[in-house]
Design a protein around this motif. Structure first.
Motif, PDB file in Angstrom:
ATOM      1  N   LYS A 142      -8.090 -18.118  17.620  1.00 36.56           N
ATOM      2  CA  LYS A 142      -7.149 -19.294  17.787  1.00 36.56           C
ATOM      3  C   LYS A 142      -7.051 -20.390  16.401  1.00 36.56           C
ATOM      4  N   THR A 143      -8.088 -20.046  15.808  1.00 35.32           N
ATOM      5  CA  THR A 143      -8.523 -20.585  14.332  1.00 35.32           C
ATOM      6  C   THR A 143      -8.336 -19.748  13.860  1.00 35.32           C
ATOM      7  N   THR A 144      -7.790 -17.845  13.629  1.00 37.81           N
ATOM      8  CA  THR A 144      -7.574 -17.464  12.959  1.00 37.81           C
ATOM      9  C   THR A 144      -6.088 -17.627  12.225  1.00 37.81           C
ATOM     10  N   LEU A 145      -5.123 -18.061  13.849  1.00 39.45           N
ATOM     11  CA  LEU A 145      -4.149 -17.754  13.655  1.00 39.45           C
ATOM     12  C   LEU A 145      -3.602 -19.367  13.099  1.00 39.45           C
ATOM     13  N   ALA A 146      -4.782 -20.571  13.182  1.00 45.00           N
ATOM     14  CA  ALA A 146      -4.352 -21.935  11.776  1.00 45.00           C
ATOM     15  C   ALA A 146      -5.002 -21.344  10.824  1.00 45.00           C
ATOM     16  N   GLN A 147      -5.553 -21.029  10.693  1.00 46.72           N
ATOM     17  CA  GLN A 147      -5.963 -20.586   9.403  1.00 46.72           C
ATOM     18  C   GLN A 147      -4.222 -19.504   9.219  1.00 46.72           C
ATOM     19  N   SER A 148      -4.138 -18.228   8.874  1.00 46.40           N
ATOM     20  CA  SER A 148      -2.923 -17.971   9.030  1.00 46.40           C
ATOM     21  C   SER A 148      -1.537 -18.656   8.652  1.00 46.40           C
ATOM     22  N   VAL A 149      -1.720 -19.552   9.085  1.00 46.28           N
ATOM     23  CA  VAL A 149      -0.276 -20.748   8.832  1.00 46.28           C
ATOM     24  C   VAL A 149      -0.810 -21.721   7.769  1.00 46.28           C
ATOM     25  N   TYR A 150      -2.209 -22.235   7.589  1.00 48.39           N
ATOM     26  CA  TYR A 150      -2.454 -22.665   6.851  1.00 48.39           C
ATOM     27  C   TYR A 150      -2.528 -22.714   5.404  1.00 48.39           C
ATOM     28  N   ASN A 151      -3.242 -21.073   5.092  1.00 49.97           N
ATOM     29  CA  ASN A 151      -3.549 -20.699   4.093  1.00 49.97           C
ATOM     30  C   ASN A 151      -2.649 -19.176   3.588  1.00 49.97           C
ATOM     31  N   GLY A 152      -1.597 -18.754   4.586  1.00 51.42           N
ATOM     32  CA  GLY A 152      -1.156 -17.654   4.907  1.00 51.42           C
ATOM     33  C   GLY A 152       0.187 -17.570   4.022  1.00 51.42           C
ATOM     34  N   ASP A 153       0.582 -18.685   3.355  1.00 51.57           N
ATOM     35  CA  ASP A 153       1.776 -18.389   2.645  1.00 51.57           C
ATOM     36  C   ASP A 153       2.287 -19.987   2.145  1.00 51.57           C
ATOM     37  N   GLU A 154       2.340 -19.365   0.284  1.00 55.50           N
ATOM     38  CA  GLU A 154       2.765 -19.999  -0.588  1.00 55.50           C
ATOM     39  C   GLU A 154       3.910 -21.332  -0.383  1.00 55.50           C
ATOM     40  N   ARG A 155       4.771 -21.378   0.510  1.00 53.27           N
ATOM     41  CA  ARG A 155       5.951 -21.973   1.241  1.00 53.27           C
ATOM     42  C   ARG A 155       5.386 -23.091   1.994  1.00 53.27           C
ATOM     43  N   VAL A 156       3.689 -22.735   2.286  1.00 55.90           N
ATOM     44  CA  VAL A 156       3.177 -23.650   3.616  1.00 55.90           C
ATOM     45  C   VAL A 156       2.884 -24.854   2.438  1.00 55.90           C
ATOM     46  N   GLU A 157       2.142 -24.318   1.279  1.00 58.63           N
ATOM     47  CA  GLU A 157       1.525 -25.300   0.504  1.00 58.63           C
ATOM     48  C   GLU A 157       3.032 -25.760  -0.548  1.00 58.63           C
ATOM     49  N   PHE A 202       4.328 -28.701   2.297  1.00 61.72           N
ATOM     50  CA  PHE A 202       3.243 -29.894   2.424  1.00 61.72           C
ATOM     51  C   PHE A 202       2.742 -31.052   1.395  1.00 61.72           C
ATOM     52  N   ASN A 203       2.685 -31.999   0.988  1.00 62.44           N
ATOM     53  CA  ASN A 203       2.245 -32.769   0.195  1.00 62.44           C
ATOM     54  C   ASN A 203       0.937 -32.987   0.421  1.00 62.44           C
ATOM     55  N   VAL A 204       1.020 -33.059   1.961  1.00 56.66           N
ATOM     56  CA  VAL A 204      -0.898 -33.310   2.026  1.00 56.66           C
ATOM     57  C   VAL A 204      -0.969 -32.007   3.429  1.00 56.66           C
ATOM     58  N   ARG A 205      -1.926 -31.141   2.537  1.00 50.08           N
ATOM     59  CA  ARG A 205      -2.580 -30.457   3.616  1.00 50.08           C
ATOM     60  C   ARG A 205      -4.441 -31.045   3.982  1.00 50.08           C
ATOM     61  N   ALA A 206      -4.672 -30.876   5.196  1.00 51.60           N
ATOM     62  CA  ALA A 206      -5.957 -31.655   5.877  1.00 51.60           C
ATOM     63  C   ALA A 206      -6.814 -29.654   6.578  1.00 51.60           C
ATOM     64  N   TRP A 207      -8.041 -29.949   6.767  1.00 55.65           N
ATOM     65  CA  TRP A 207      -8.413 -28.941   7.472  1.00 55.65           C
ATOM     66  C   TRP A 207     -10.028 -29.381   8.397  1.00 55.65           C
ATOM     67  N   ALA A 208     -10.168 -30.132   9.820  1.00 49.12           N
ATOM     68  CA  ALA A 208     -11.139 -30.640   9.986  1.00 49.12           C
ATOM     69  C   ALA A 208     -11.416 -29.405  11.401  1.00 49.12           C
ATOM     70  N   CYS A 209     -13.154 -29.458  10.931  1.00 49.96           N
ATOM     71  CA  CYS A 209     -13.655 -28.794  12.541  1.00 49.96           C
ATOM     72  C   CYS A 209     -13.522 -30.265  12.953  1.00 49.96           C
ATOM     73  N   VAL A 210     -13.180 -30.019  14.466  1.00 47.02           N
ATOM     74  CA  VAL A 210     -13.546 -31.114  15.111  1.00 47.02           C
ATOM     75  C   VAL A 210     -15.167 -31.121  16.124  1.00 47.02           C
ATOM     76  N   SER A 211     -15.299 -29.653  16.988  1.00 48.46           N
ATOM     77  CA  SER A 211     -16.027 -28.940  18.132  1.00 48.46           C
ATOM     78  C   SER A 211     -16.214 -30.409  18.572  1.00 48.46           C
ATOM     79  N   GLU A 212     -17.430 -30.414  19.370  1.00 45.83           N
ATOM     80  CA  GLU A 212     -17.500 -31.409  20.107  1.00 45.83           C
ATOM     81  C   GLU A 212     -17.460 -32.620  19.437  1.00 45.83           C
ATOM     82  N   GLU A 213     -17.472 -33.456  18.344  1.00 46.15           N
ATOM     83  CA  GLU A 213     -17.742 -33.994  17.594  1.00 46.15           C
ATOM     84  C   GLU A 213     -16.726 -35.445  18.337  1.00 46.15           C
TER      85      GLU A 213
END
Length: 146
Positions: A6-21, A24-35
């Motif tokens: 799941k995380t790997t798939l999300a990372q491939s979307v988030y980092n995988g293509d300059e079109r994504v960059e 989107f004007n703003v990109r953020a990644w937050a590791c939530v886990s049990e927080e």
């Protein structure tokens, strides 16, 4: 179940293509886990989006700051490995997201079905293989297609 990619798939979307960059004007990644502390999660989103430390600690000013960062902008936020099932917590956390531009997206990865709003089915083999090849970085290892 953990370890399904799941995380790997999300990372491939988030980092995988300059079109994504560029899309989107703003990109953020937050590791939530049990927080479960929305102030800490919001602070993590702000720090990821701005790439600088945030000195705020209380939820209300943090949400005001996040609102300013997202207001009128198209954003992509990834909330990774979410465990919290409490709907009220998520309603509170997502308040600043409503100020983003149309087309903004929030991706949530979660092990628990109760957390997700959309259930991603199994990926076809060709997509799994493509992600695996993108993530394989070990030198001297040759990946062969079967």
């Amino acid at each position: 179940m953990g370890g399904l990619g799941k995380t790997t798939l999300a990372q491939s979307v988030y980092n995988g293509d300059e079109r994504v960059e560029t899309h989107f004007n703003v990109r953020a990644w937050a590791c939530v886990s049990e927080e479960t502390d929305n102030a800490k999660i919001t602070k993590g989103i702000i720090e990821s989006a701005t790439r600088r430390a945030c000195q705020l600690d209380e939820l209300e000013p943090l949400q005001g700051e996040l609102k300013e960062q997202l207001d009128g902008k198209k954003f992509l936020i990834v909330l990774d490995d979410v465990w919290n099932e409490k709907r009220g917590d998520w309603e509170q956390l997502r308040r600043p997201f409503q100020f983003g531009e149309r087309g903004s997206r929030v991706i949530v990865t979660a092990r628990l079905e109760k957390v997700s709003a959309y259930h991603l089915g199994c990926l076809e083999n060709e997509y799994c293989w493509s992600i695996l090849k993108q993530q394989a970085t070990v030198e001297d290892v040759r990946i062969r297609e079967h």
